[in-house]
Design a protein around this motif. Structure first.
Motif, mmCIF file in Angstrom:
data_model
loop_
_atom_site.group_PDB
_atom_site.id
_atom_site.type_symbol
_atom_site.label_atom_id
_atom_site.label_comp_id
_atom_site.label_asym_id
_atom_site.label_seq_id
_atom_site.Cartn_x
_atom_site.Cartn_y
_atom_site.Cartn_z
ATOM 1 N N VAL A 14 0.827 -1.204 0.000
ATOM 2 C CA VAL A 14 0.000 0.000 0.000
ATOM 3 C C VAL A 14 0.861 1.253 0.000
ATOM 4 O O VAL A 14 1.956 1.290 0.557
ATOM 5 C CB VAL A 14 -0.961 0.020 1.209
ATOM 6 C CG1 VAL A 14 -2.020 -1.060 1.055
ATOM 7 C CG2 VAL A 14 -0.230 -0.151 2.525
ATOM 8 N N TYR A 15 0.297 2.279 -0.656
ATOM 9 C CA TYR A 15 0.922 3.594 -0.653
ATOM 10 C C TYR A 15 -0.118 4.583 -0.148
ATOM 11 O O TYR A 15 -1.309 4.323 -0.227
ATOM 12 C CB TYR A 15 1.402 3.974 -2.065
ATOM 13 C CG TYR A 15 2.425 5.084 -2.072
ATOM 14 C CD1 TYR A 15 3.744 4.811 -1.741
ATOM 15 C CD2 TYR A 15 2.075 6.393 -2.374
ATOM 16 C CE1 TYR A 15 4.699 5.806 -1.721
ATOM 17 C CE2 TYR A 15 3.017 7.407 -2.356
ATOM 18 C CZ TYR A 15 4.328 7.110 -2.030
ATOM 19 O OH TYR A 15 5.264 8.110 -1.997
ATOM 20 N N ARG A 22 -9.149 -0.174 -0.234
ATOM 21 C CA ARG A 22 -9.701 -1.151 -1.168
ATOM 22 C C ARG A 22 -8.717 -2.286 -1.431
ATOM 23 O O ARG A 22 -9.110 -3.445 -1.564
ATOM 24 C CB ARG A 22 -10.069 -0.472 -2.488
ATOM 25 C CG ARG A 22 -11.272 0.448 -2.361
ATOM 26 C CD ARG A 22 -11.775 0.888 -3.719
ATOM 27 N NE ARG A 22 -12.244 -0.242 -4.487
ATOM 28 C CZ ARG A 22 -11.725 -0.618 -5.656
ATOM 29 N NH1 ARG A 22 -10.695 0.028 -6.165
ATOM 30 N NH2 ARG A 22 -12.223 -1.632 -6.319
ATOM 31 N N LEU A 23 -7.446 -1.959 -1.517
ATOM 32 C CA LEU A 23 -6.435 -2.997 -1.737
ATOM 33 C C LEU A 23 -6.388 -3.966 -0.557
ATOM 34 O O LEU A 23 -6.298 -5.178 -0.749
ATOM 35 C CB LEU A 23 -5.059 -2.362 -1.948
ATOM 36 C CG LEU A 23 -4.867 -1.541 -3.224
ATOM 37 C CD1 LEU A 23 -3.470 -0.950 -3.239
ATOM 38 C CD2 LEU A 23 -5.104 -2.376 -4.460
ATOM 39 N N ILE A 24 -6.459 -3.415 0.646
ATOM 40 C CA ILE A 24 -6.418 -4.261 1.837
ATOM 41 C C ILE A 24 -7.656 -5.152 1.894
ATOM 42 O O ILE A 24 -7.576 -6.341 2.232
ATOM 43 C CB ILE A 24 -6.296 -3.400 3.113
ATOM 44 C CG1 ILE A 24 -4.919 -2.716 3.143
ATOM 45 C CG2 ILE A 24 -6.489 -4.257 4.365
ATOM 46 C CD1 ILE A 24 -4.752 -1.695 4.239
ATOM 47 N N LYS A 25 -8.813 -4.589 1.538
ATOM 48 C CA LYS A 25 -10.040 -5.394 1.526
ATOM 49 C C LYS A 25 -9.927 -6.518 0.500
ATOM 50 O O LYS A 25 -10.404 -7.634 0.722
ATOM 51 C CB LYS A 25 -11.247 -4.507 1.229
ATOM 52 C CG LYS A 25 -11.645 -3.626 2.409
ATOM 53 C CD LYS A 25 -12.866 -2.799 2.098
ATOM 54 C CE LYS A 25 -13.291 -1.984 3.312
ATOM 55 N NZ LYS A 25 -14.477 -1.137 3.016
ATOM 56 N N ILE A 101 -0.320 -8.176 -4.055
ATOM 57 C CA ILE A 101 -1.345 -7.285 -4.601
ATOM 58 C C ILE A 101 -0.811 -5.858 -4.605
ATOM 59 O O ILE A 101 -0.395 -5.332 -3.570
ATOM 60 C CB ILE A 101 -2.630 -7.369 -3.763
ATOM 61 C CG1 ILE A 101 -3.174 -8.790 -3.780
ATOM 62 C CG2 ILE A 101 -3.674 -6.379 -4.282
ATOM 63 C CD1 ILE A 101 -4.339 -9.009 -2.837
ATOM 64 N N LEU A 102 -0.816 -5.251 -5.791
ATOM 65 C CA LEU A 102 -0.387 -3.864 -5.962
ATOM 66 C C LEU A 102 -1.523 -3.069 -6.580
ATOM 67 O O LEU A 102 -2.217 -3.557 -7.464
ATOM 68 C CB LEU A 102 0.819 -3.777 -6.903
ATOM 69 C CG LEU A 102 2.211 -4.085 -6.380
ATOM 70 C CD1 LEU A 102 3.182 -4.121 -7.551
ATOM 71 C CD2 LEU A 102 2.665 -3.044 -5.375
ATOM 72 N N GLY A 103 -1.694 -1.822 -6.130
ATOM 73 C CA GLY A 103 -2.676 -0.950 -6.764
ATOM 74 C C GLY A 103 -2.050 -0.262 -7.958
ATOM 75 O O GLY A 103 -0.847 0.014 -7.974
ATOM 76 N N GLN A 104 -2.863 0.002 -8.957
ATOM 77 C CA GLN A 104 -2.349 0.655 -10.165
ATOM 78 C C GLN A 104 -1.723 2.007 -9.843
ATOM 79 O O GLN A 104 -0.692 2.371 -10.377
ATOM 80 C CB GLN A 104 -3.498 0.830 -11.163
ATOM 81 C CG GLN A 104 -3.061 1.184 -12.561
ATOM 82 C CD GLN A 104 -4.241 1.211 -13.517
ATOM 83 O OE1 GLN A 104 -5.269 1.823 -13.232
ATOM 84 N NE2 GLN A 104 -4.119 0.526 -14.625
ATOM 85 N N THR A 105 -2.356 2.747 -8.926
ATOM 86 C CA THR A 105 -1.847 4.062 -8.560
ATOM 87 C C THR A 105 -0.517 3.941 -7.822
ATOM 88 O O THR A 105 0.445 4.634 -8.123
ATOM 89 C CB THR A 105 -2.861 4.815 -7.686
ATOM 90 O OG1 THR A 105 -4.097 4.883 -8.386
ATOM 91 C CG2 THR A 105 -2.387 6.218 -7.391
ATOM 92 N N ASP A 225 -15.230 2.889 -10.535
ATOM 93 C CA ASP A 225 -14.721 1.989 -9.498
ATOM 94 C C ASP A 225 -15.301 0.609 -9.747
ATOM 95 O O ASP A 225 -16.035 0.063 -8.961
ATOM 96 C CB ASP A 225 -15.137 2.531 -8.123
ATOM 97 C CG ASP A 225 -14.458 1.759 -7.011
ATOM 98 O OD1 ASP A 225 -14.910 1.921 -5.867
ATOM 99 O OD2 ASP A 225 -13.485 1.036 -7.270
ATOM 100 N N SER A 226 -14.953 0.049 -10.880
ATOM 101 C CA SER A 226 -15.580 -1.189 -11.331
ATOM 102 C C SER A 226 -15.052 -2.422 -10.608
ATOM 103 O O SER A 226 -15.675 -3.460 -10.609
ATOM 104 C CB SER A 226 -15.375 -1.372 -12.846
ATOM 105 O OG SER A 226 -13.999 -1.363 -13.157
ATOM 106 N N VAL A 227 -13.871 -2.338 -9.985
ATOM 107 C CA VAL A 227 -13.305 -3.507 -9.303
ATOM 108 C C VAL A 227 -13.901 -3.624 -7.920
ATOM 109 O O VAL A 227 -13.826 -2.699 -7.122
ATOM 110 C CB VAL A 227 -11.768 -3.382 -9.203
ATOM 111 C CG1 VAL A 227 -11.222 -4.568 -8.444
ATOM 112 C CG2 VAL A 227 -11.160 -3.287 -10.575
#
Length: 228
Positions: A14-15, A22-25, A101-105, A225-227
């Motif tokens: 996470v950043y 959302r990434l953590i969830k 798991i990485l977020g695009q941002t 926020d489709s994911v």
């Protein structure tokens, strides 16, 4: 010891920013499904005691999420001069991680920091790990420039309402981050804070919160926020 019935371990990187939740969830959902341990990692080149209030707020939230998940652990790597992918790879090896798991941002931001493709570097460094790049909505209305960078703020009970304050007073009720709308002389915007282990976003109008009703950020701002 890894007690996963699938012999899996999940690492969420996470950043700073609203998307980390959302990434953590997503990581929690995968970890629950596979009965796998979950690790939440953030990396900062600055030492912990030099981090600003906004960053500390997010770190506090991530710790709360980790505590709320039975098999989760928060990992903070501060004062790091090594490339981000090196640190991620080290944590992955130390904890027998099988999925990252990485977020695009965050992915894009870390590529700016490292001046190279973090994905390609991770594939070379730890080829045994599956990488998940999650498409996430960007910073709160950042693309449209409607909100300034968040700053530490407080809510103080004032009758039936709450007053926004930027000073840490004795009688504060909630501590969080205030995202002020640009092009306004008034304190209008969104206040983000933790209440009963949940993250809330409430509307602030002229420095006043009339009720602690959660605002649906993505619906209110028409963000994609489709994911889920």
């Amino acid at each position: 010891m890894n007690n996963s019935v699938y012999n899996e371990s999940i690492l969420v990187c996470v950043y700073y920013g609203p998307n980390s939740e959302r990434l953590i969830k997503r990581g929690c959902a995968i970890a629950n499904l596979m009965k796998a341990p979950l690790y939440i990692l953030t990396i900062d080149p600055k030492p912990f005691d030099e981090l600003d209030a906004e960053k500390l707020f997010y770190i506090e939230q991530w710790k709360e999420y980790a505590h709320a998940h039975a098999t989760a652990q928060f990992v903070m790597k501060d004062n790091e001069s090594r490339p981000v992918y090196k640190v991620i790879a080290e944590v992955a090896r130390d904890n027998n991680i099988t999925q990252i798991i990485l977020g695009q941002t965050a992915h894009s931001r870390w590529e700016q920091i490292t001046k190279g493709s973090i994905i390609n570097s991770l594939v070379r460094e730890i080829p045994f790990v599956d990488l998940h790049i999650v498409s996430v909505a960007r910073y709160i209305r950042d693309e449209e420039g409607l909100y300034e960078k968040g700053i530490r703020a407080y809510l103080i009970k004032d009758g039936e309402k709450y007053k926004l304050s930027f000073n840490h007073e004795k009688q504060i009720d909630f501590e969080g981050i205030f995202f002020k709308e640009v092009d306004t002389d008034f304190d209008n915007g969104i206040f983000r804070f933790m209440k009963d282990a949940a993250t809330l976003h409430v509307q602030v109008i002229d420095g006043i919160v009339t009720e602690l009703t959660n605002v649906d950020i993505h619906a209110a701002m028409n963000l994609d926020d489709s994911v889920k």
